[in-house]
Enzyme design. Structure first.
Site, PDB file in Angstrom:
ATOM      1  N   LYS A   1      41.204   9.849 -50.075  1.00 32.76           N
ATOM      2  CA  LYS A   1      41.250   8.408 -49.807  1.00 32.76           C
ATOM      3  C   LYS A   1      42.439   7.757 -50.506  1.00 32.76           C
ATOM      4  CE  LYS A   1      39.941   4.120 -48.955  1.00 32.76           C
ATOM      5  NZ  LYS A   1      40.067   3.493 -47.622  1.00 32.76           N
TER       6      LYS A   1
ATOM      7  N   LYS B   1      43.764  -2.100 -56.482  1.00 30.96           N
ATOM      8  CA  LYS B   1      42.788  -1.242 -57.162  1.00 30.96           C
ATOM      9  C   LYS B   1      43.016   0.225 -56.805  1.00 30.96           C
ATOM     10  CE  LYS B   1      39.219  -0.209 -55.087  1.00 30.96           C
ATOM     11  NZ  LYS B   1      37.965   0.005 -54.327  1.00 30.96           N
TER      12      LYS B   1
END
Length: 306
Positions: A182, A250
């Site tokens: 990811k 993030k």
């Protein structure tokens, strides 16, 4: 230790739990309900779970209650801190999960946390799978998400009928590998959006009609899935979120942080990711943390005095 899941079969009476009903989570959970599964749901803001309640979900007041009522619990929350709280905390999933239960974290979280969760789950006879997703709200609604799974391969295979409701799963390897995939995805995707933003700003300054520009390059080497999803929205300045800009900051931060944890032979330089993180951080500094990830075009425009 042998896996308790020798065959990839999920019975329809398997009790499912769901934690996190944001933009993506609510759509993904809704598909499981529509497929006929019973679903117990928790969300920190209870109002965000009411739509699922109206579809037949049972809403409870804590993650541990979800676990006690479930065989498989999915989580998709804001960040690694939230994941730790809802899974490993005293009122989290693992304290309430019965032996043999499975927690599937679909949040974009830290690979090291995924490995910690896997070890904690095995210590009490349970299983943990990290399975973050890639795709927009359209992909979540239509069940066309890309799902990157890490953990025990047999457990991932057992879960495949559930993953198939939400999208296409790829088994990436041991615990943490789904999260690493990811993060690599986020490095590539965010850089594409920066390039698309610069291309649009350049084309406009050159006097081109922007829709005509998109049509001209869409089938060429510059074309991409992200251009198809966001190009026209960027021209219209429609920055309604499918994922928030602050999430890119993030995720890229976690990617850069995870590189620092690797040994010297595996360390890799990612200067493009560093620069992309700076541009998205500028979005947050400009007060645009909650607009869509394609809103990075606003930063390029500001740099150019617009």
């Amino acid at each position: 230790m042998a896996t308790p899941y020798p065959k990839p079969v999920i019975p329809s009476q398997t009790r499912l739990g769901w934690i996190g009903t944001g933009i993506m989570g609510s759509l993904m959970a809704s598909r499981l309900l529509a497929a006929g599964y019973s679903l117990t749901v928790y969300n920190r803001t209870i109002e965000k779970a009411l739509a699922l309640q109206s579809q037949g979900a049972h809403v409870v007041s804590s993650p541990i209650e979800v676990a006690r009522r479930s065989d498989v619990v999915f989580t998709i929350v804001g960040n690694s801190r939230d994941v730790r709280e809802v899974t490993l905390g005293p009122n989290g999933v693992l304290p309430g999960l019965n032996p043999g239960g499975v927690v599937v974290d679909m949040t974009a979280s830290h690979p090291a946390l995924a490995r910690e969760m896997f070890a904690a789950a095995r210590a009490k006879g349970c299983w943990s799978v990290d399975a973050p997703v890639s795709g927009t709200d359209v992909g979540a609604r239509e069940g066309k998400l890309a799902i990157f799974a890490g953990g025990d391969g047999a457990v991932v295979a057992w879960l495949k009928p559930l993953f198939d409701i939400m999208g296409e799963v790829t088994y990436m390897g041991e615990a943490g590998c789904g999260q690493s995939c990811k993060l690599a995805n986020q490095i590539a995707a965010s850089a594409v959006l920066v390039g698309l933003s610069e291309g649009l700003v350049f084309a406009e300054r050159a006097g081109l009609y922007l829709n005509k520009f998109l049509d001209a390059v869409r089938e060429g080497t510059a074309g991409s899935r992200l251009m198809d999803l966001f190009g026209e929205r960027m021209i219209r300045k429609d920055y309604r979120p499918t994922a928030f800009a602050e999430y890119v900051v993030k995720d890229l931060g976690m990617a850069l942080d995870s590189l620092e944890e690797t040994d010297e032979q595996r360390t890799v330089a990612v200067p493009g990711a560093e620069l992309t993180k700076q541009l998205y951080s500028a979005m947050v500094a400009n007060g645009d943390a909650k607009i869509g990830i394609h809103g990075v075009k606003t930063v390029i425009e500001r740099i150019n005095g617009k």
